[in-house]
Design a protein around this motif. Structure first.
Motif, PDB file in Angstrom:
ATOM      1  N   ALA A 245      -2.918  -1.917  -5.747  1.00  0.00           N
ATOM      2  CA  ALA A 245      -1.982  -1.071  -5.283  1.00  0.00           C
ATOM      3  C   ALA A 245      -1.282  -0.942  -3.757  1.00  0.00           C
ATOM      4  N   MET A 246      -0.156  -1.001  -3.784  1.00  0.00           N
ATOM      5  CA  MET A 246       0.443  -1.275  -2.209  1.00  0.00           C
ATOM      6  C   MET A 246       0.757   0.335  -2.083  1.00  0.00           C
ATOM      7  N   LEU A 247       0.008   0.587  -0.940  1.00  0.00           N
ATOM      8  CA  LEU A 247      -0.103   2.207  -0.621  1.00  0.00           C
ATOM      9  C   LEU A 247       0.806   2.449   0.492  1.00  0.00           C
ATOM     10  N   TYR A 248       1.368   3.854   0.546  1.00  0.00           N
ATOM     11  CA  TYR A 248       2.198   4.222   1.630  1.00  0.00           C
ATOM     12  C   TYR A 248       1.546   5.666   2.157  1.00  0.00           C
ATOM     13  N   PRO A 249       0.480   5.517   3.162  1.00  0.00           N
ATOM     14  CA  PRO A 249      -0.208   6.442   3.565  1.00  0.00           C
ATOM     15  C   PRO A 249       0.695   7.563   4.096  1.00  0.00           C
ATOM     16  N   VAL A 250       0.756   8.953   3.658  1.00  0.00           N
ATOM     17  CA  VAL A 250       1.466   9.959   4.252  1.00  0.00           C
ATOM     18  C   VAL A 250       1.119  10.361   5.530  1.00  0.00           C
ATOM     19  N   GLU A 251       1.850  10.499   6.502  1.00  0.00           N
ATOM     20  CA  GLU A 251       1.544  10.931   7.789  1.00  0.00           C
ATOM     21  C   GLU A 251       0.378   9.933   8.335  1.00  0.00           C
TER      22      GLU A 251
ATOM     23  N   ILE B 247       5.172   1.203 -11.430  1.00  0.00           N
ATOM     24  CA  ILE B 247       4.349  -0.031 -12.236  1.00  0.00           C
ATOM     25  C   ILE B 247       5.305  -1.101 -11.914  1.00  0.00           C
ATOM     26  N   HIS B 248       4.611  -2.201 -11.340  1.00  0.00           N
ATOM     27  CA  HIS B 248       5.300  -3.503 -11.115  1.00  0.00           C
ATOM     28  C   HIS B 248       4.135  -4.587 -11.834  1.00  0.00           C
TER      29      HIS B 248
ATOM     30  N   HIS C  73      12.187   0.373   1.560  1.00  0.00           N
ATOM     31  CA  HIS C  73      13.203   0.612   0.734  1.00  0.00           C
ATOM     32  C   HIS C  73      12.827   0.433  -0.574  1.00  0.00           C
ATOM     33  N   THR C  74      11.586   0.545  -0.915  1.00  0.00           N
ATOM     34  CA  THR C  74      11.000   0.351  -2.202  1.00  0.00           C
ATOM     35  C   THR C  74      11.060   1.810  -2.673  1.00  0.00           C
ATOM     36  N   PHE C  75      10.903   2.018  -3.937  1.00  0.00           N
ATOM     37  CA  PHE C  75      10.819   3.523  -4.510  1.00  0.00           C
ATOM     38  C   PHE C  75       9.767   4.261  -4.116  1.00  0.00           C
ATOM     39  N   ALA C  76       8.505   3.548  -4.221  1.00  0.00           N
ATOM     40  CA  ALA C  76       7.393   4.513  -3.862  1.00  0.00           C
ATOM     41  C   ALA C  76       7.329   4.450  -2.196  1.00  0.00           C
TER      42      ALA C  76
ATOM     43  N   THR D  75       2.795   1.587  -5.095  1.00  0.00           N
ATOM     44  CA  THR D  75       3.288   0.583  -6.336  1.00  0.00           C
ATOM     45  C   THR D  75       2.138   0.018  -6.812  1.00  0.00           C
ATOM     46  N   PHE D  76       2.003  -0.122  -8.088  1.00  0.00           N
ATOM     47  CA  PHE D  76       0.734  -0.742  -8.760  1.00  0.00           C
ATOM     48  C   PHE D  76       1.326  -2.198  -9.416  1.00  0.00           C
ATOM     49  N   GLU D  77       0.462  -3.377  -8.845  1.00  0.00           N
ATOM     50  CA  GLU D  77       0.853  -4.552  -9.609  1.00  0.00           C
ATOM     51  C   GLU D  77      -0.026  -4.988 -10.609  1.00  0.00           C
ATOM     52  N   GLN D  78       0.458  -5.075 -11.486  1.00  0.00           N
ATOM     53  CA  GLN D  78      -0.490  -5.206 -12.906  1.00  0.00           C
ATOM     54  C   GLN D  78      -0.308  -6.423 -13.533  1.00  0.00           C
ATOM     55  N   GLY D  79      -1.012  -7.435 -12.663  1.00  0.00           N
ATOM     56  CA  GLY D  79      -1.185  -8.792 -12.975  1.00  0.00           C
ATOM     57  C   GLY D  79       0.406  -9.661 -13.088  1.00  0.00           C
ATOM     58  N   ASN D  80       0.260 -10.898 -14.000  1.00  0.00           N
ATOM     59  CA  ASN D  80       1.129 -11.592 -13.894  1.00  0.00           C
ATOM     60  C   ASN D  80       2.292 -11.025 -14.776  1.00  0.00           C
ATOM     61  N   ILE D  81       3.692 -11.405 -14.340  1.00  0.00           N
ATOM     62  CA  ILE D  81       4.860 -10.836 -14.848  1.00  0.00           C
ATOM     63  C   ILE D  81       4.785 -11.243 -16.368  1.00  0.00           C
TER      64      ILE D  81
END
Ligand SMILES: [Zn+2]
Length: 366
Positions: free
Chosen positions: A191-197, A166-167, A228-231, A244-250
């Protein structure tokens, strides 16, 4: 065994205190009936729940950037509810706070990363997928080692986990800004997605079935790139469904950032309810490339070449030049937009990501 004092301090504050040699928590608890689970703190701010379950284990992280409060507050609240018996637990979960030192800075207001002078790896979310750091040069590298060890042990014990990191972002537009005409003033969360395969259908289907109540868009990463991101690391190392979920403004954690809604969603996930009752459509975007900051003179520019503020995420931009970095200029093509535009990142880090709309029938339009 030290008994957890849930009312004394939040889990994140206790984890930071443990760093300083203060309160050392090792909470072992056993909950009776209906399955039962065990929760322990395996390192500073690393909480493992073991539960007999046929559901895939879950990894939840927050505070990888220390000033992004959404994930910190969600984890604090979930851990508090678990410890006080107010949360049903039906699967194994690893809950990890990220950059504890950055979270502690500015009287716990937090900062993105400490030790900027080290460069890219002062940013904890650039430390993964590089192997272990044999001699860590900064806290980011040290913390990445701790987190990698924790997820390896967790995956060994419980199997391949699903991952939500969560970011929050710098310059989030509203739903109305991006879609136009929409009467909803809430932030455009995504959501920033990392498709597997490279299985795009499966990755988008996962978000659609399980998280479309809290995301307005999904950005599909290019899996040809090294991440190099955790997700990204979890997807490529373990084959995890990871986002990685981006939940609005910091810094903001109210309803308009969808932070409480994500907490509700994750609470249901821990309770074993995976699919949503009502799924929603969302926008799909494709990650194209990054703009990397190479010099200290990096700046965003307007079409006349004058220095300008970093553009907001997702909003339409004219084709043409967008940034100057020393003698070099960066350009956008027609239809391209920016994410995470920030001229103040450490040299060597990403100053913006370039994205475009991905037209697909795989999920319904919003
Ligand atoms: Zn972040």
């Amino acid at each position: 065994m030290k008994v957890w004092n849930a009312t004394e301090k939040s889990a994140s504050r206790q984890a930071i205190a443990a760093l300083e040699g203060g309160i050392g928590i090792s909470t072992v608890m056993q909950v009776d009936g209906d399955g039962g689970f065990r929760m322990s703190q395996n390192g500073p701010g690393i909480f493992e729940i073991t539960c007999e379950s046929t559901l895939p284990p879950l990894v939840l992280t927050g505070g990888i950037h220390g000033d992004e409060k959404a994930g910190i507050s969600i984890l604090d609240s979930l851990i508090d509810d678990i410890v006080s018996g107010n949360q049903r637990v039906k699967r194994s979960v690893l809950l990890m706070f990220g950059n504890l030192r950055a979270m502690q800075t500015n009287g716990f207001k937090g900062c993105r990363c400490i030790e900027d002078e080290v460069g890219e790896t002062s940013n904890l979310n650039r430390c993964f997928g590089r192997g272990y750091f044999e001699t860590p040069r900064c806290y980011g590298e040290h913390r990445a080692n701790e987190m990698m060890r924790a997820v390896e042990d967790f995956a060994d014990t419980h199997g391949c986990p699903e991952v939500i990191d969560i970011h929050q972002s710098f310059a989030v537009p509203t739903l109305r800004d991006v879609r136009g005409g929409v009467a909803d003033r809430s932030d455009y969360t995504y959501a920033m997605l990392y498709p597997v395969e490279d299985d795009l259908a499966s990755a988008l289907g996962w978000i659609h079935e399980q998280y479309s109540d809290i995301v307005a868009g999904a950005v599909v990463n290019d899996m040809q790139l090294r991440h190099h991101t955790f997700a990204g690391y979890m997807a490529s190392t373990f084959g995890s469904r990871a986002a990685t979920f981006e939940q609005g403004n910091i810094g903001y954690v109210d309803h308009s950032t969808f932070t409480p809604q994500l907490e509700d969603n994750l609470s249901r996930k821990i309770a074993g309810e995976t699919k949503l009752d009502k799924m929603e459509g969302f926008d799909v975007w494709r990650y194209l490339r990054q703009i990397r900051k190479e010099t200290k003179d990096f700046t965003f520019i307007d079409d006349e070449g004058n220095r300008t503020n970093a553009p907001l995420d997702f909003l339409p931009l004219p084709a043409g030049r967008i940034a100057r970095d020393g003698h070099r200029e960066h350009e956008l093509r027609m239809g391209e937009r920016l994410l995470f535009a920030n001229s103040t990142v450490p040299i060597g880090d990403r100053a913006a990501a370039v994205i475009e709309r991905l037209h697909t029938d795989l999920v319904p339009a919003p």
